[in-house]
Design a protein around this motif. Structure first.
Motif, PDB file in Angstrom:
ATOM      1  N   ALA A  16      12.095  -5.477   0.537  1.00 48.21           N
ATOM      2  CA  ALA A  16      10.712  -5.032   0.703  1.00 48.21           C
ATOM      3  C   ALA A  16       9.838  -5.615  -0.395  1.00 48.21           C
ATOM      4  CB  ALA A  16      10.641  -3.508   0.659  1.00 48.21           C
ATOM      5  N   ILE A  17       8.594  -5.822  -0.041  1.00 51.80           N
ATOM      6  CA  ILE A  17       7.567  -6.255  -0.983  1.00 51.80           C
ATOM      7  C   ILE A  17       6.486  -5.192  -0.952  1.00 51.80           C
ATOM      8  CG2 ILE A  17       5.805  -8.005  -1.446  1.00 51.80           C
ATOM      9  CD1 ILE A  17       7.680 -10.013  -0.030  1.00 51.80           C
ATOM     10  N   LEU A  18       6.075  -4.744  -2.114  1.00 56.94           N
ATOM     11  CA  LEU A  18       5.038  -3.718  -2.203  1.00 56.94           C
ATOM     12  C   LEU A  18       3.724  -4.364  -2.578  1.00 56.94           C
ATOM     13  CD1 LEU A  18       7.054  -1.132  -4.303  1.00 56.94           C
ATOM     14  CD2 LEU A  18       6.716  -1.133  -1.853  1.00 56.94           C
ATOM     15  N   ILE A  19       2.660  -4.020  -1.854  1.00 52.09           N
ATOM     16  CA  ILE A  19       1.339  -4.513  -2.234  1.00 52.09           C
ATOM     17  C   ILE A  19       0.384  -3.329  -2.313  1.00 52.09           C
ATOM     18  CG2 ILE A  19       1.636  -6.840  -1.319  1.00 52.09           C
ATOM     19  CD1 ILE A  19       0.005  -6.070   1.090  1.00 52.09           C
ATOM     20  N   GLU A  20      -0.497  -3.422  -3.258  1.00 55.37           N
ATOM     21  CA  GLU A  20      -1.516  -2.390  -3.443  1.00 55.37           C
ATOM     22  C   GLU A  20      -2.865  -3.094  -3.378  1.00 55.37           C
ATOM     23  OE1 GLU A  20      -2.740   1.114  -6.590  1.00 55.37           O
ATOM     24  OE2 GLU A  20      -1.512  -0.545  -7.285  1.00 55.37           O
ATOM     25  N   GLY A  64      12.196 -12.142   6.539  1.00 55.21           N
ATOM     26  CA  GLY A  64      12.866 -10.879   6.834  1.00 55.21           C
ATOM     27  C   GLY A  64      12.636  -9.776   5.817  1.00 55.21           C
ATOM     28  N   SER A  65      11.517  -9.817   5.109  1.00 54.24           N
ATOM     29  CA  SER A  65      11.195  -8.775   4.137  1.00 54.24           C
ATOM     30  C   SER A  65      10.081  -7.890   4.679  1.00 54.24           C
ATOM     31  CB  SER A  65      10.736  -9.389   2.815  1.00 54.24           C
ATOM     32  OG  SER A  65      11.757 -10.162   2.239  1.00 54.24           O
ATOM     33  N   ALA A  66      10.213  -6.605   4.468  1.00 55.52           N
ATOM     34  CA  ALA A  66       9.171  -5.659   4.879  1.00 55.52           C
ATOM     35  C   ALA A  66       8.056  -5.663   3.837  1.00 55.52           C
ATOM     36  CB  ALA A  66       9.751  -4.261   4.995  1.00 55.52           C
ATOM     37  N   GLU A 118      14.652   3.104   2.149  1.00 61.60           N
ATOM     38  CA  GLU A 118      15.307   2.841   3.428  1.00 61.60           C
ATOM     39  C   GLU A 118      14.463   3.318   4.613  1.00 61.60           C
ATOM     40  OE1 GLU A 118      19.437   3.862   5.767  1.00 61.60           O
ATOM     41  OE2 GLU A 118      19.452   3.835   3.573  1.00 61.60           O
ATOM     42  N   SER A 119      13.926   4.518   4.519  1.00 59.93           N
ATOM     43  CA  SER A 119      13.124   5.025   5.631  1.00 59.93           C
ATOM     44  C   SER A 119      11.791   4.281   5.731  1.00 59.93           C
ATOM     45  CB  SER A 119      12.897   6.529   5.505  1.00 59.93           C
ATOM     46  OG  SER A 119      12.108   6.826   4.380  1.00 59.93           O
ATOM     47  N   GLU A 122      10.733   2.291   9.039  1.00 58.77           N
ATOM     48  CA  GLU A 122       9.444   2.603   9.673  1.00 58.77           C
ATOM     49  C   GLU A 122       8.590   1.342   9.812  1.00 58.77           C
ATOM     50  OE1 GLU A 122       5.497   5.012   8.314  1.00 58.77           O
ATOM     51  OE2 GLU A 122       7.410   6.050   8.032  1.00 58.77           O
ATOM     52  N   TYR A 123       8.581   0.494   8.783  1.00 58.76           N
ATOM     53  CA  TYR A 123       7.805  -0.758   8.830  1.00 58.76           C
ATOM     54  C   TYR A 123       8.269  -1.626   9.997  1.00 58.76           C
ATOM     55  CZ  TYR A 123       6.315  -5.487   7.753  1.00 58.76           C
ATOM     56  OH  TYR A 123       5.783  -6.746   7.849  1.00 58.76           O
ATOM     57  N   TRP A 124       9.594  -1.821  10.120  1.00 60.93           N
ATOM     58  CA  TRP A 124      10.098  -2.692  11.180  1.00 60.93           C
ATOM     59  C   TRP A 124       9.890  -2.080  12.566  1.00 60.93           C
ATOM     60  CZ3 TRP A 124      10.029  -7.399  10.182  1.00 60.93           C
ATOM     61  CH2 TRP A 124      10.391  -7.899   8.942  1.00 60.93           C
ATOM     62  N   GLU A 125       9.946  -0.766  12.679  1.00 62.18           N
ATOM     63  CA  GLU A 125       9.656  -0.114  13.966  1.00 62.18           C
ATOM     64  C   GLU A 125       8.201  -0.337  14.357  1.00 62.18           C
ATOM     65  OE1 GLU A 125      10.830   3.950  13.346  1.00 62.18           O
ATOM     66  OE2 GLU A 125      12.950   3.510  13.666  1.00 62.18           O
TER      67      GLU A 125
END
Length: 169
Positions: free
Chosen positions: A8-12, A61-63, A123-124, A128-131
């Motif tokens: 995952a990559i977090l952006i603000e 393949g990163s959320a 994980e959740s 959720e992102y991929w869904e």
């Protein structure tokens, strides 16, 4: 394609409403950034940056998880104290925490805080992102399919009208 380098990559994204202020509430001075922010150029540039990050992350393949309303840069990553101060008057990138005595870079501090907040439920959040991403893709595919069917029907009707006109002539 190789597997994801990062799960995952977090952006603000910055608070654009605050950025568009004409006058800084604390100092009473006019802000330099406000005119550009109000003109929309900043919004367009931030959208382009976010889109590029989304595209590259999805390709590998990163959320991409968005953080909204979290205090990441103003809270100490070590002790979670909220009394961070600029280390020196002319160095707004280095922060000092009087609670624990740590000195930290503003951006690294924000990144550490963001990751700490996301890591507990990573994980959740990724699931959720991929869904949501899959639902959006399915919706786009369905819209495209319906449009293609509509266009095919219109072509069929046009050919039918043309053949009836040629028979009637």
């Amino acid at each position: 394609m190789a597997g994801a380098v990062h799960e995952a990559i977090l952006i603000e994204m910055p608070d654009l409403k605050k950025s568009a202020e004409k006058v800084n509430e604390k100092t009473g001075e006019k802000t330099e950034f406000a005119k550009k922010a109000r003109s929309g150029r900043v919004i367009a540039a931030l959208y382009a940056l976010e889109s590029a990050i989304q595209w590259a992350a999805c390709k590998h393949g990163s959320a991409v998880l968005k953080i909204k309303g979290e205090k990441t840069a103003s809270v100490c990553a070590f002790c979670e104290g909220d009394h961070l101060e600029e280390k020196e008057e002319h160095d707004s990138q280095t922060l000092y925490c009087p609670d624990c005595g740590s000195t930290v870079d503003r951006k690294l501090n924000g990144a550490a805080n963001a990751w700490k907040r996301a890591a507990s439920d990573l994980e959740s959040l990724v699931t959720e992102y991929w869904e949501e991403t899959r639902e959006k893709q399915m919706g786009k595919a369905e819209t495209k399919r319906l449009k293609s069917e509509k266009m095919a029907e219109a072509r069929r009707l046009k050919r039918q009208e043309a053949s009836q006109a040629s028979v009637g002539a």
